[in-house]
Design a protein around this motif. Structure first.
Motif, PDB file in Angstrom:
ATOM      1  N   VAL A   1      -6.107  -3.034   2.084  1.00  0.00           N
ATOM      2  CA  VAL A   1      -6.086  -1.577   1.916  1.00  0.00           C
ATOM      3  C   VAL A   1      -7.539  -1.106   1.865  1.00  0.00           C
ATOM      4  O   VAL A   1      -8.357  -1.656   1.124  1.00  0.00           O
ATOM      5  N   LEU A   2      -7.826  -0.093   2.665  1.00  0.00           N
ATOM      6  CA  LEU A   2      -9.176   0.462   2.755  1.00  0.00           C
ATOM      7  C   LEU A   2      -9.129   1.961   2.516  1.00  0.00           C
ATOM      8  O   LEU A   2      -8.167   2.622   2.906  1.00  0.00           O
ATOM      9  N   ILE A   3     -10.175   2.501   1.876  1.00  0.00           N
ATOM     10  CA  ILE A   3     -10.294   3.955   1.740  1.00  0.00           C
ATOM     11  C   ILE A   3     -10.974   4.461   3.004  1.00  0.00           C
ATOM     12  O   ILE A   3     -12.061   3.999   3.360  1.00  0.00           O
ATOM     13  N   LYS A   4     -10.324   5.368   3.676  1.00  0.00           N
ATOM     14  CA  LYS A   4     -10.871   5.931   4.899  1.00  0.00           C
ATOM     15  C   LYS A   4     -11.877   7.017   4.525  1.00  0.00           C
ATOM     16  O   LYS A   4     -11.566   7.895   3.712  1.00  0.00           O
ATOM     17  N   PRO A   5     -13.083   6.992   5.102  1.00  0.00           N
ATOM     18  CA  PRO A   5     -14.070   8.019   4.743  1.00  0.00           C
ATOM     19  C   PRO A   5     -13.641   9.392   5.245  1.00  0.00           C
ATOM     20  O   PRO A   5     -13.035   9.509   6.309  1.00  0.00           O
TER      21      PRO A   5
ATOM     22  N   ASP B   1      12.862  -8.037  -1.239  1.00  0.00           N
ATOM     23  CA  ASP B   1      12.511  -8.232   0.166  1.00  0.00           C
ATOM     24  C   ASP B   1      11.358  -7.314   0.580  1.00  0.00           C
ATOM     25  O   ASP B   1      11.181  -7.023   1.756  1.00  0.00           O
ATOM     26  N   SER B   2      10.557  -6.883  -0.393  1.00  0.00           N
ATOM     27  CA  SER B   2       9.420  -6.005  -0.128  1.00  0.00           C
ATOM     28  C   SER B   2       8.137  -6.595  -0.692  1.00  0.00           C
ATOM     29  O   SER B   2       8.158  -7.318  -1.680  1.00  0.00           O
ATOM     30  N   ILE B   3       7.037  -6.239  -0.060  1.00  0.00           N
ATOM     31  CA  ILE B   3       5.720  -6.606  -0.565  1.00  0.00           C
ATOM     32  C   ILE B   3       5.129  -5.354  -1.193  1.00  0.00           C
ATOM     33  O   ILE B   3       5.151  -4.275  -0.593  1.00  0.00           O
ATOM     34  N   VAL B   4       4.600  -5.488  -2.402  1.00  0.00           N
ATOM     35  CA  VAL B   4       4.060  -4.348  -3.134  1.00  0.00           C
ATOM     36  C   VAL B   4       2.585  -4.611  -3.423  1.00  0.00           C
ATOM     37  O   VAL B   4       2.241  -5.641  -4.000  1.00  0.00           O
ATOM     38  N   PHE B   5       1.729  -3.675  -2.995  1.00  0.00           N
ATOM     39  CA  PHE B   5       0.300  -3.744  -3.294  1.00  0.00           C
ATOM     40  C   PHE B   5      -0.003  -2.753  -4.406  1.00  0.00           C
ATOM     41  O   PHE B   5       0.224  -1.564  -4.262  1.00  0.00           O
TER      42      PHE B   5
ATOM     43  N   THR C   1      -1.158  -8.225  -4.858  1.00  0.00           N
ATOM     44  CA  THR C   1       0.003  -8.171  -3.982  1.00  0.00           C
ATOM     45  C   THR C   1       1.122  -8.975  -4.611  1.00  0.00           C
ATOM     46  O   THR C   1       0.909 -10.115  -5.043  1.00  0.00           O
ATOM     47  N   ASN C   2       2.301  -8.393  -4.698  1.00  0.00           N
ATOM     48  CA  ASN C   2       3.472  -9.071  -5.261  1.00  0.00           C
ATOM     49  C   ASN C   2       4.636  -8.997  -4.282  1.00  0.00           C
ATOM     50  O   ASN C   2       4.754  -8.046  -3.521  1.00  0.00           O
ATOM     51  N   LEU C   3       5.488  -9.995  -4.355  1.00  0.00           N
ATOM     52  CA  LEU C   3       6.720 -10.002  -3.581  1.00  0.00           C
ATOM     53  C   LEU C   3       7.841  -9.620  -4.526  1.00  0.00           C
ATOM     54  O   LEU C   3       8.120 -10.322  -5.496  1.00  0.00           O
ATOM     55  N   ILE C   4       8.456  -8.470  -4.284  1.00  0.00           N
ATOM     56  CA  ILE C   4       9.543  -7.983  -5.134  1.00  0.00           C
ATOM     57  C   ILE C   4      10.774  -7.806  -4.248  1.00  0.00           C
ATOM     58  O   ILE C   4      10.810  -6.902  -3.407  1.00  0.00           O
TER      59      ILE C   4
END
Length: 148
Positions: A73-77, A98-102, A93-96
């Motif tokens: 994940v990047l902050i776009k200027p 069937d989804s990946i959560v950042f 990052t976690n696997l919850i």
């Protein structure tokens, strides 16, 4: 005359083969993952993973859940920012299910654009892309911009 008949037969065979390949490659199993903010905008959720990608992610978490770089994940200027470089957002990052959560270390800032990159569910080449000559030299991450 015989050459013309052979050419027509080959032409018909080619059309039928391309049609069959397009049907096989258009199956609904290769949907792109969906990347979006959670309802409270405190995290980014990647869902709609196909079974193969989900198995690979689960295996990666089983080996070492702390060092996975599954999502960047990047902050776009902004247009008014003096620095035009994207800034890396640190988080876990976690696997919850069937989804990946950042989940970022610091909360997402309202009004900022965030670029999310992931190789999860990215295909190297499909039959259709090979036939059309659209195969790239390297994998291109799925890249999506989210506005908080």
């Amino acid at each position: 005359m015989l050459n013309l008949l052979m050419f027509k037969s080959f032409y018909i065979f080619l059309i039928v083969a391309l049609f069959a390949l397009s049907l096989v490659s258009c199956s609904g199993t290769n949907k792109k993952p969906i990347i979006k903010f959670s309802k409270d905008s405190a995290s980014i959720v990647i869902k709609n993973l196909d079974k193969a990608s989900l198995l690979k992610v689960r295996d990666a978490f089983a080996v070492n859940a702390d060092s996975n770089q599954l999502v960047t994940v990047l902050i776009k200027p902004g247009e008014q920012d003096s620095l035009q470089d994207e800034i890396l957002v640190n988080g876990k990052t976690n696997l919850i299910g069937d989804s990946i959560v950042f989940k970022p270390d610091l909360p997402f800032v309202k009004g900022k654009d965030y670029v999310v990159e992931s190789l999860i569910g990215v295909e190297f080449a499909t039959v259709e892309k090979i036939i059309l000559g659209q195969v790239k030299q390297s994998l291109q991450p799925q890249r999506q911009t989210l506005k908080r």
